[in-house]
Design an enzyme around this catalytic site. Structure first.
Site, short mmCIF file in Angstrom:
data_model
loop_
_atom_site.label_atom_id
_atom_site.label_comp_id
_atom_site.label_asym_id
_atom_site.label_seq_id
_atom_site.Cartn_x
_atom_site.Cartn_y
_atom_site.Cartn_z
N GLU A 251 0.88 -1.17 0.00
CA GLU A 251 0.00 0.00 0.00
C GLU A 251 0.92 1.21 0.00
O GLU A 251 1.58 1.50 0.99
CB GLU A 251 -0.92 -0.03 1.23
CG GLU A 251 -2.14 0.85 1.06
CD GLU A 251 -1.86 2.32 1.27
OE1 GLU A 251 -1.79 3.04 0.24
OE2 GLU A 251 -1.69 2.76 2.40
N LEU A 252 0.95 1.92 -1.15
CA LEU A 252 2.02 2.88 -1.38
C LEU A 252 1.48 4.32 -1.46
O LEU A 252 0.50 4.64 -0.81
CB LEU A 252 2.78 2.48 -2.64
CG LEU A 252 3.25 1.01 -2.65
CD1 LEU A 252 3.92 0.64 -3.95
CD2 LEU A 252 4.16 0.71 -1.46
N GLY A 253 2.12 5.15 -2.24
CA GLY A 253 1.81 6.57 -2.23
C GLY A 253 0.57 6.92 -3.03
O GLY A 253 -0.09 6.07 -3.62
N CYS A 285 -1.50 9.19 2.85
CA CYS A 285 -1.41 8.71 1.47
C CYS A 285 -2.64 9.10 0.66
O CYS A 285 -2.57 9.22 -0.56
CB CYS A 285 -1.21 7.19 1.45
SG CYS A 285 -2.54 6.25 2.24
N GLU A 379 3.95 13.59 -5.05
CA GLU A 379 3.26 13.42 -3.78
C GLU A 379 4.01 14.27 -2.75
O GLU A 379 5.13 13.96 -2.37
CB GLU A 379 3.26 11.95 -3.34
CG GLU A 379 2.52 11.74 -2.03
CD GLU A 379 2.60 10.30 -1.52
OE1 GLU A 379 1.69 9.88 -0.79
OE2 GLU A 379 3.59 9.62 -1.85
N PHE A 381 3.19 15.24 0.50
CA PHE A 381 3.12 14.83 1.91
C PHE A 381 3.26 16.05 2.82
O PHE A 381 3.99 16.05 3.82
CB PHE A 381 4.17 13.76 2.24
CG PHE A 381 3.54 12.52 2.84
CD1 PHE A 381 2.64 11.77 2.12
CD2 PHE A 381 3.85 12.11 4.13
CE1 PHE A 381 2.04 10.64 2.66
CE2 PHE A 381 3.25 10.97 4.69
CZ PHE A 381 2.36 10.24 3.94
#
Length: 484
Positions: A251-253, A285, A379, A381
């Site tokens: 489960e990534l970005g 995310c 991304e 963040f």
């Protein structure tokens, strides 16, 4: 004694009880830089010993009756409820969570445990047809030892959502939390299950750097790796797991889009957009990273979003009632600011924010954004909301999908139009008339493209698929006749 009394865990890690560690690391409060305690760090050798012990303990745990396993999960949920205030305090101080986010996270942890308490008694297979005179069954069996590697942003929830279902289904677990949130993402989970009556050796807490994570992936006893974190690290883990013939749930970005359709209520849309972009300082995310607004509403929406951003205070959530807490560390804070400044240098316009405030970053709105700018492509963040316009539904769909990620999309406005758009885009989640951040313990969670390997958590179907193996079983009334 408090659940998280430091006398229990200070300078220790959890593996068949709390063990003295050969190395240690301070627990640092990101808002102030103060030291909150000292955690013990595991080594690759500790991981090897823990994996061997976990494999041994797992066989006995899998043989425990379903109701006994369910009781441990229910008790864990009760303990999270009883100790909610104490756990929330650690999430505020160690992870920089504002109080409402910390409470939301603990509430999800409670729900995760109670939801997973149903897994031991959930149907674990199916009866198959057969051309032979026999019964033919497909049953689910525990995978064995599961390695869980979790991030810093929702440290409790994003570790627990793999730990809880894996345990409920009869597996043992090696948990490696992010080094920056070892207490909230590791010690809390170990202490809860210790108090809930989980047998010794079934759960191991192994804090450390990347070498410890690699040791977890490499341990021959580990059959499934559940990783939540950045896409580059996820790719490396997936490649390594593939060579070792292990399953990796990644489960990534995300760089998630919020589409504001023509005719949408601008005030409500801006509220949704602000929540999606600024909750937990944008360190999620599922954060709304791209605002795609119909040209008829673009100017009004940008102004409304900026007005909301200007009202959001930044500070230390442990000592002030603020909307945004600190960015997790200075390196990430400076990265957020560099993405904003690079985009401004390329022609973007700061409508709100764009400034470092102590250990935090002001809620930021960027206008005049182009798709080639880092604030749009990456991304971030961090609490940054780039806004761009569109004219047709076809253009909106193209902009949404012109992204390497595919985790979550929110669509605000007419439901029929939103449904037509939803059918045309690639995303693990689509929320109509909601922003992009959402999670429930019984809902499948995951993304496509560079956001991961699909829905690998949440709900009975996804959890059973993730943390068990299928075994084919046949049964005859008598020994079969063979021609040899």
């Amino acid at each position: 004694m408090a659940l998280l009394d430091s006398d229990v865990w200070s300078k220790r890690f959890f593996s068949d009880g709390w063990r003295a560690a050969a190395a240690e690391q301070p627990v640092v409060e990101p808002a102030t830089g103060d030291q909150l305690g000292t955690v013990g760090l595991a080594t690759a050798e500790d991981v090897a010993r823990a994996a061997a012990r976990a494999a041994q303990a797992q066989r006995a745990w899998a043989a425990v009756s379903p109701q006994e396993r369910a009781a441990v999960l229910r008790r864990a949920g009760e303990l999270f409820t009883e100790h909610a205030a104490e756990v929330e305090d650690w999430l505020v101080r160690e992870a920089g969570s504002v109080r409402s986010k910390a409470g939301f996270e603990v509430g999800l942890a409670v729900g995760e445990c109670f939801e997973c308490a149903s897994l031991p008694t959930h149907p674990q297979g199916e009866v198959l047809t057969s051309e032979e005179s026999r019964w033919s069954l497909a049953r689910r069996r525990p995978a064995g030892v599961v390695g869980v590697i979790a991030p810093f942003n929702f440290p409790l929830l994003l570790g627990l959502r793999s730990v809880a279902p894996a345990l409920a289904l009869g597996n043992a677990v090696l948990l490696k939390p992010d080094p920056r949130t070892v207490v909230g993402g590791g010690v809390v989970i170990a202490r809860i299950f210790e108090e809930a009556g989980l047998p010794a050796g079934v759960l191991h807490l192994l804090p450390g750097d990347g070498s410890v994570g690699q040791a977890v992936v490499d341990a021959p006893e580990v059959r499934v790796i559940s990783f939540t974190g950045s896409t580059p690290v996820g790719r490396a883990i997936g490649e390594r797991a593939g060579r070792l013939l292990k399953r990796a749930h990644l489960e990534l970005g995300g760089n998630n889009a919020l589409v504001v359709l023509p005719g949408a209520d601008v005030h409500k849309a801006a509220s949704a957009g602000a929540f999606g972009s600024y909750l937990h300082q944008g360190q999620i995310c599922m954060t709304t990273g791209r605002h795609i607004v119909h040209e008829s509403l673009l100017e009004e929406y940008t102004a409304a979003l900026a007005a909301k951003a200007e009202r959001l205070t930044v500070g230390d959530p442990a000592r002030e009632d603020v909307a945004l807490g600190p960015i997790i560390d200075r390196r990430q804070l400076e990265r957020v600011h560099s993405i904003v400044t690079e985009s401004v240098a390329a022609g973007a316009r700061v409508v709100a924010g764009g400034e470092i405030v102590g250990a935090g970053y002001r809620a930021t709105v960027l206008a005049d954004v182009r798709p080639d700018m880092p604030a749009w492509r990456e991304e971030i963040f961090g609490p940054v909301a780039p806004v761009i316009g569109f004219s047709t539904l076809e253009e909106a769909a193209r902009i949404v999908d012109d992204c390497e990620y595919g985790l979550s999309v929110g669509i605000l406005g007419d439901v029929g139009t939103a449904m037509r758009l939803a059918d045309r885009i690639e995303s693990g989640k689509v929320h109509i008339n909601e922003q992009t951040v959402g999670d429930e313990p019984n809902a499948p969670f995951g993304g496509v493209k560079a956001s991961g390997t699909g829905s690998r958590f949440g709900g009975a179907a996804a959890n059973i698929e993730a943390f068990t193996e299928t075994q084919w079983v046949t049964v005859r009334p008598d020994i079969a006749d063979y021609p040899f």
